[in-house]
Scaffold this motif. Structure first.
Motif, PDB file in Angstrom:
ATOM      1  N   ARG A  59       0.839  -1.197   0.000  1.00 26.50           N
ATOM      2  CA  ARG A  59       0.000   0.000   0.000  1.00 26.50           C
ATOM      3  C   ARG A  59       0.881   1.257   0.000  1.00 26.50           C
ATOM      4  O   ARG A  59       0.611   2.223  -0.716  1.00 26.50           O
ATOM      5  CB  ARG A  59      -0.912   0.010   1.223  1.00 26.50           C
ATOM      6  N   GLU A  60       1.953   1.243   0.799  1.00 32.24           N
ATOM      7  CA  GLU A  60       2.846   2.396   0.854  1.00 32.24           C
ATOM      8  C   GLU A  60       3.563   2.597  -0.474  1.00 32.24           C
ATOM      9  O   GLU A  60       3.797   3.733  -0.893  1.00 32.24           O
ATOM     10  CB  GLU A  60       3.859   2.225   1.986  1.00 32.24           C
ATOM     11  N   LYS A  61       3.906   1.508  -1.131  1.00 31.15           N
ATOM     12  CA  LYS A  61       4.548   1.627  -2.440  1.00 31.15           C
ATOM     13  C   LYS A  61       3.594   2.270  -3.440  1.00 31.15           C
ATOM     14  O   LYS A  61       3.989   3.133  -4.230  1.00 31.15           O
ATOM     15  CB  LYS A  61       4.990   0.251  -2.936  1.00 31.15           C
ATOM     16  N   GLN A  62       2.329   1.870  -3.408  1.00 31.81           N
ATOM     17  CA  GLN A  62       1.336   2.465  -4.300  1.00 31.81           C
ATOM     18  C   GLN A  62       1.153   3.951  -4.004  1.00 31.81           C
ATOM     19  O   GLN A  62       1.057   4.775  -4.924  1.00 31.81           O
ATOM     20  CB  GLN A  62       0.005   1.733  -4.170  1.00 31.81           C
ATOM     21  N   ARG A  63       1.115   4.298  -2.724  1.00 29.86           N
ATOM     22  CA  ARG A  63       0.980   5.710  -2.343  1.00 29.86           C
ATOM     23  C   ARG A  63       2.204   6.501  -2.796  1.00 29.86           C
ATOM     24  O   ARG A  63       2.080   7.653  -3.239  1.00 29.86           O
ATOM     25  CB  ARG A  63       0.806   5.825  -0.825  1.00 29.86           C
ATOM     26  N   PHE A  64       3.372   5.891  -2.686  1.00 27.45           N
ATOM     27  CA  PHE A  64       4.604   6.537  -3.145  1.00 27.45           C
ATOM     28  C   PHE A  64       4.540   6.790  -4.655  1.00 27.45           C
ATOM     29  O   PHE A  64       4.886   7.888  -5.127  1.00 27.45           O
ATOM     30  CB  PHE A  64       5.794   5.656  -2.786  1.00 27.45           C
ATOM     31  N   GLU A  65       4.111   5.804  -5.407  1.00 28.07           N
ATOM     32  CA  GLU A  65       4.012   5.962  -6.860  1.00 28.07           C
ATOM     33  C   GLU A  65       3.010   7.050  -7.224  1.00 28.07           C
ATOM     34  O   GLU A  65       3.219   7.805  -8.180  1.00 28.07           O
ATOM     35  CB  GLU A  65       3.622   4.627  -7.497  1.00 28.07           C
ATOM     36  N   GLN A  66       1.939   7.146  -6.473  1.00 26.87           N
ATOM     37  CA  GLN A  66       0.964   8.208  -6.707  1.00 26.87           C
ATOM     38  C   GLN A  66       1.556   9.578  -6.393  1.00 26.87           C
ATOM     39  O   GLN A  66       1.287  10.560  -7.090  1.00 26.87           O
ATOM     40  CB  GLN A  66      -0.286   7.966  -5.857  1.00 26.87           C
ATOM     41  N   GLU A  67       2.374   9.637  -5.352  1.00 26.63           N
ATOM     42  CA  GLU A  67       3.001  10.906  -4.975  1.00 26.63           C
ATOM     43  C   GLU A  67       3.988  11.380  -6.034  1.00 26.63           C
ATOM     44  O   GLU A  67       3.953  12.538  -6.455  1.00 26.63           O
ATOM     45  CB  GLU A  67       3.705  10.758  -3.626  1.00 26.63           C
ATOM     46  N   ILE A  68       4.879  10.496  -6.489  1.00 27.03           N
ATOM     47  CA  ILE A  68       5.894  10.940  -7.452  1.00 27.03           C
ATOM     48  C   ILE A  68       5.277  11.246  -8.812  1.00 27.03           C
ATOM     49  O   ILE A  68       5.867  12.001  -9.601  1.00 27.03           O
ATOM     50  CB  ILE A  68       7.047   9.922  -7.585  1.00 27.03           C
ATOM     51  N   ALA A  69       4.086  10.690  -9.077  1.00 30.10           N
ATOM     52  CA  ALA A  69       3.412  11.007 -10.330  1.00 30.10           C
ATOM     53  C   ALA A  69       2.993  12.483 -10.383  1.00 30.10           C
ATOM     54  O   ALA A  69       2.783  13.032 -11.465  1.00 30.10           O
ATOM     55  CB  ALA A  69       2.200  10.106 -10.514  1.00 30.10           C
ATOM     56  N   LYS A  70       2.902  13.124  -9.224  1.00 26.36           N
ATOM     57  CA  LYS A  70       2.523  14.537  -9.156  1.00 26.36           C
ATOM     58  C   LYS A  70       3.708  15.461  -9.450  1.00 26.36           C
ATOM     59  O   LYS A  70       3.515  16.645  -9.728  1.00 26.36           O
ATOM     60  CB  LYS A  70       1.987  14.882  -7.767  1.00 26.36           C
ATOM     61  N   TRP A  71       4.929  14.938  -9.353  1.00 21.20           N
ATOM     62  CA  TRP A  71       6.114  15.781  -9.461  1.00 21.20           C
ATOM     63  C   TRP A  71       6.397  16.135 -10.914  1.00 21.20           C
ATOM     64  O   TRP A  71       6.237  15.294 -11.812  1.00 21.20           O
ATOM     65  CB  TRP A  71       7.315  15.088  -8.839  1.00 21.20           C
ATOM     66  N   ASP A  72       6.859  17.341 -11.118  1.00 18.42           N
ATOM     67  CA  ASP A  72       7.095  17.846 -12.468  1.00 18.42           C
ATOM     68  C   ASP A  72       8.530  17.580 -12.898  1.00 18.42           C
ATOM     69  O   ASP A  72       9.272  18.488 -13.266  1.00 18.42           O
ATOM     70  CB  ASP A  72       6.782  19.348 -12.510  1.00 18.42           C
ATOM     71  N   CYS A  73       8.943  16.316 -12.811  1.00 13.19           N
ATOM     72  CA  CYS A  73      10.277  15.931 -13.253  1.00 13.19           C
ATOM     73  C   CYS A  73      10.309  14.425 -13.476  1.00 13.19           C
ATOM     74  O   CYS A  73       9.439  13.698 -12.994  1.00 13.19           O
ATOM     75  CB  CYS A  73      11.354  16.346 -12.243  1.00 13.19           C
ATOM     76  N   LYS A  74      11.310  13.972 -14.186  1.00 17.03           N
ATOM     77  CA  LYS A  74      11.540  12.536 -14.331  1.00 17.03           C
ATOM     78  C   LYS A  74      12.070  11.995 -13.004  1.00 17.03           C
ATOM     79  O   LYS A  74      12.893  12.636 -12.344  1.00 17.03           O
ATOM     80  CB  LYS A  74      12.565  12.292 -15.446  1.00 17.03           C
ATOM     81  N   VAL A  75      11.607  10.815 -12.595  1.00 16.36           N
ATOM     82  CA  VAL A  75      12.059  10.202 -11.351  1.00 16.36           C
ATOM     83  C   VAL A  75      12.549   8.780 -11.644  1.00 16.36           C
ATOM     84  O   VAL A  75      11.825   7.987 -12.252  1.00 16.36           O
ATOM     85  CB  VAL A  75      10.942  10.150 -10.290  1.00 16.36           C
ATOM     86  N   SER A  76      13.781   8.483 -11.237  1.00 14.37           N
ATOM     87  CA  SER A  76      14.325   7.127 -11.340  1.00 14.37           C
ATOM     88  C   SER A  76      14.564   6.605  -9.936  1.00 14.37           C
ATOM     89  O   SER A  76      15.162   7.301  -9.104  1.00 14.37           O
ATOM     90  CB  SER A  76      15.642   7.124 -12.127  1.00 14.37           C
ATOM     91  N   VAL A  77      14.096   5.383  -9.677  1.00 13.54           N
ATOM     92  CA  VAL A  77      14.198   4.791  -8.351  1.00 13.54           C
ATOM     93  C   VAL A  77      15.099   3.564  -8.432  1.00 13.54           C
ATOM     94  O   VAL A  77      14.753   2.557  -9.055  1.00 13.54           O
ATOM     95  CB  VAL A  77      12.804   4.392  -7.808  1.00 13.54           C
TER      96      VAL A  77
END
Length: 273
Positions: A59-77
């Protein structure tokens, strides 16, 4: 105008010791950059399958993915030993090979020699060939992937996890025993620069900069023509750094961190690429 890259490490969101327990508190890390690289141990995912009622890792991973989807930049994990399945990315090579980024668990054959779970790590580490060599990044990817498999297998043998207050106290007491633990930590800290340089040489890479985390010991070391940079962690101590790359310059900056508050601080070192 060139793209601006920022690299951070060891946020440990979900860990009881992290200063970050709200995902929206991470947003300042993504501000003003084109590409944000999260270099391992971003989320606490190792023990999520043991007590979903207290911490549901998926659940936390899904919430994290939802959060970074809001960011205005490319994100690599990039994966770490605390989130070995957060992605399939175990390292990154940037700027035509000048910068190599990996979490750092791949530097040690037993992943975390200071860990209270080191016996289980060593039991499963036989799948890693300490003399493995290669000439391509694919070989390195496979090598680092084995370290993640060791972590996954070892954590299933670790029965000490208990998210209650008493459980956390027992974990703390276990992690401070035996008394040699501080010495094992210091030994690992001292080995990181040489191990990092050795890893890249072993796999035919020759970066000017090697960026790691994992041991939570922020600093910059020189080994031959290479600089090894450890970005620390988002635990209260000892500190955290970030890297910003722009216009053929690599800047190492302090990160000011308080409870759910992050601010990029002053530049402590600057290098030409």
């Amino acid at each position: 105008m060139s793209a601006k890259i920022r690299i951070v490490s060891d946020l440990h969101v979900g860990h009881k010791a992290s200063v970050i327990d709200r995902l929206d508190a991470l947003a300042p890390l993504a501000e003003g950059v084109d590409w944000l690289i999260l270099n391992g141990d971003t989320l606490e995912l190792k023990y999520g399958d043991l007590d979903v009622a207290h911490y549901d890792a998926q659940r936390e991973k899904q919430r994290f993915e939802q959060e970074i989807a809001k960011w205005d930049c490319k994100v690599s994990v990039i994966t770490g030993n605390h989130d070995p399945e957060i992605s399939e990315l175990h390292s990154l090579t940037l700027l035509d090979g000048k910068v190599f980024v990996t979490h750092g668990d791949g530097l040690f054959p037993n992943i975390a020699p200071w860990s209270s779970n080191v016996d289980n790590l060593e039991k499963h580490a036989s799948i890693i060939d300490p003399d493995a060599t290669g000439i391509t990044e694919q070989d390195l990817h496979d090598y680092l992937a084995l370290h993640k498999q060791v972590t996954i297998r070892a954590h299933k043998d670790d029965k000490k996890y208990n998210p209650t207050l008493w459980g956390k106290l027992k974990i703390f007491l276990h992690q401070t025993w035996p008394p040699t633990t501080p010495f094992r930590i210091l030994k690992a800290w001292s080995e990181v620069p040489d191990r990092a340089a050795s890893l890249t040489e072993r796999f035919g890479l020759a970066p000017k900069f090697i960026v790691v985390g994992h041991t939570h010991n922020p600093g910059i070391w020189t080994r031959g023509k290479q600089r090894v940079i450890n970005l620390g962690s988002y635990f209260p101590w000892p500190g955290a750094l970030c890297i910003e790359i722009e216009d053929k310059t690599l800047n190492v900056r302090r990160v000011r961190k308080r409870q759910n508050a992050i601010e990029i601080g002053r530049t402590v070192a600057s290098f030409e690429l």
